[in-house]
Design a protein around this motif. Structure first.
Motif, PDB file in Angstrom:
ATOM      1  N   THR A  96       0.776   0.207   4.630  1.00 14.78           N
ATOM      2  CA  THR A  96       0.981  -1.321   4.402  1.00 14.78           C
ATOM      3  C   THR A  96       1.408  -1.555   3.020  1.00 14.78           C
ATOM      4  OG1 THR A  96      -0.810  -1.906   3.868  1.00 14.78           O
ATOM      5  CG2 THR A  96      -0.468  -2.120   6.187  1.00 14.78           C
ATOM      6  N   PRO A  97       2.310  -2.308   2.803  1.00 18.05           N
ATOM      7  CA  PRO A  97       2.632  -2.637   1.232  1.00 18.05           C
ATOM      8  C   PRO A  97       1.486  -2.947   0.481  1.00 18.05           C
ATOM      9  CG  PRO A  97       3.784  -4.433   2.571  1.00 18.05           C
ATOM     10  CD  PRO A  97       3.096  -3.485   3.585  1.00 18.05           C
ATOM     11  N   THR A  98       0.351  -3.459   1.061  1.00 15.83           N
ATOM     12  CA  THR A  98      -0.830  -3.572   0.203  1.00 15.83           C
ATOM     13  C   THR A  98      -1.637  -2.418   0.018  1.00 15.83           C
ATOM     14  OG1 THR A  98      -2.149  -4.252   2.209  1.00 15.83           O
ATOM     15  CG2 THR A  98      -1.008  -5.979   0.866  1.00 15.83           C
ATOM     16  N   LEU A  99      -0.885  -1.306   0.209  1.00 20.62           N
ATOM     17  CA  LEU A  99      -1.542   0.094   0.234  1.00 20.62           C
ATOM     18  C   LEU A  99      -2.731   0.411   1.075  1.00 20.62           C
ATOM     19  CD1 LEU A  99      -1.315   0.404  -3.835  1.00 20.62           C
ATOM     20  CD2 LEU A  99       0.582   0.737  -2.010  1.00 20.62           C
ATOM     21  N   VAL A 100      -2.838   0.024   2.234  1.00 16.25           N
ATOM     22  CA  VAL A 100      -3.768   0.547   3.077  1.00 16.25           C
ATOM     23  C   VAL A 100      -3.363   1.876   3.590  1.00 16.25           C
ATOM     24  CG1 VAL A 100      -4.760  -0.034   5.420  1.00 16.25           C
ATOM     25  CG2 VAL A 100      -4.555  -1.952   3.968  1.00 16.25           C
ATOM     26  N   GLY A 101      -4.078   2.527   3.890  1.00 16.27           N
ATOM     27  CA  GLY A 101      -3.484   3.960   4.213  1.00 16.27           C
ATOM     28  C   GLY A 101      -3.008   4.663   3.373  1.00 16.27           C
TER      29      GLY A 101
END
Length: 163
Positions: A96-101
């Motif tokens: 995701t753009p929120t840097l999950v993963g």
């Protein structure tokens, strides 16, 4: 028939160079080599920031291309780390753009003689899937994100353009 008179010339029996002549030539070769070496070192020091910014731009373009191509179905980006010893930049992917993963793909360390002037703190640029546009905070009001290495800059614009 007329005979031509010829003189017999004797070759000198002494040949070669004296020790002093050889030493003079060796000193000139050493001085010339030293001057060339110092010039090349200075040239490399001037070129090093330009080489580093071109490498950064290439990694940024690679991240934008990977995002636009939806490689592995993830977002791609580059994180810039101002560290106390050697600065580095990291190519990464995230689900995701929120840097999950968040997953690191490669880490590139800067030369010991060069550092990031900008950004002052560690920061990152993430590129949008499909469009490859940079997801910069404040877009479109913020025109670009800038990475500066020893006075040479790379600009990343909201539309994904990198120069």
């Amino acid at each position: 028939m007329r005979k031509l008179k010829t003189k017999n010339y004797k070759l000198k029996t002494q040949g070669g160079f004296s020790y002093a002549e050889l030493m003079i030539v060796m000193v000139l070769i050493v001085i010339t080599s030293l001057g060339t070496t110092l010039s090349l070192i200075q040239f490399y020091r001037v070129q090093e920031p330009r080489i580093a910014t071109r490498a950064i731009a290439a990694v940024l373009r690679d991240a934008a291309t990977r995002s636009a191509a939806q490689q592995n179905g993830v977002y791609w980006g580059v994180r810039f780390d101002n560290l106390t010893e050697r600065d580095r930049y990291v190519l990464f992917s995230a689900t995701t753009p929120t840097l999950v993963g968040y997953a690191t793909s490669s880490v590139i360390y800067m030369g010991s003689a060069i550092q990031f002037s900008e950004p002052a703190d560690s920061s990152m640029v993430v590129f949008d899937k499909i469009t490859g546009n940079a997801l910069i905070a404040g877009c479109p009001a913020t025109a670009s994100f800038t990475v500066t290495v020893s006075g040479v800059s790379v600009h990343i614009y909201c539309n994904g353009k990198i120069e």
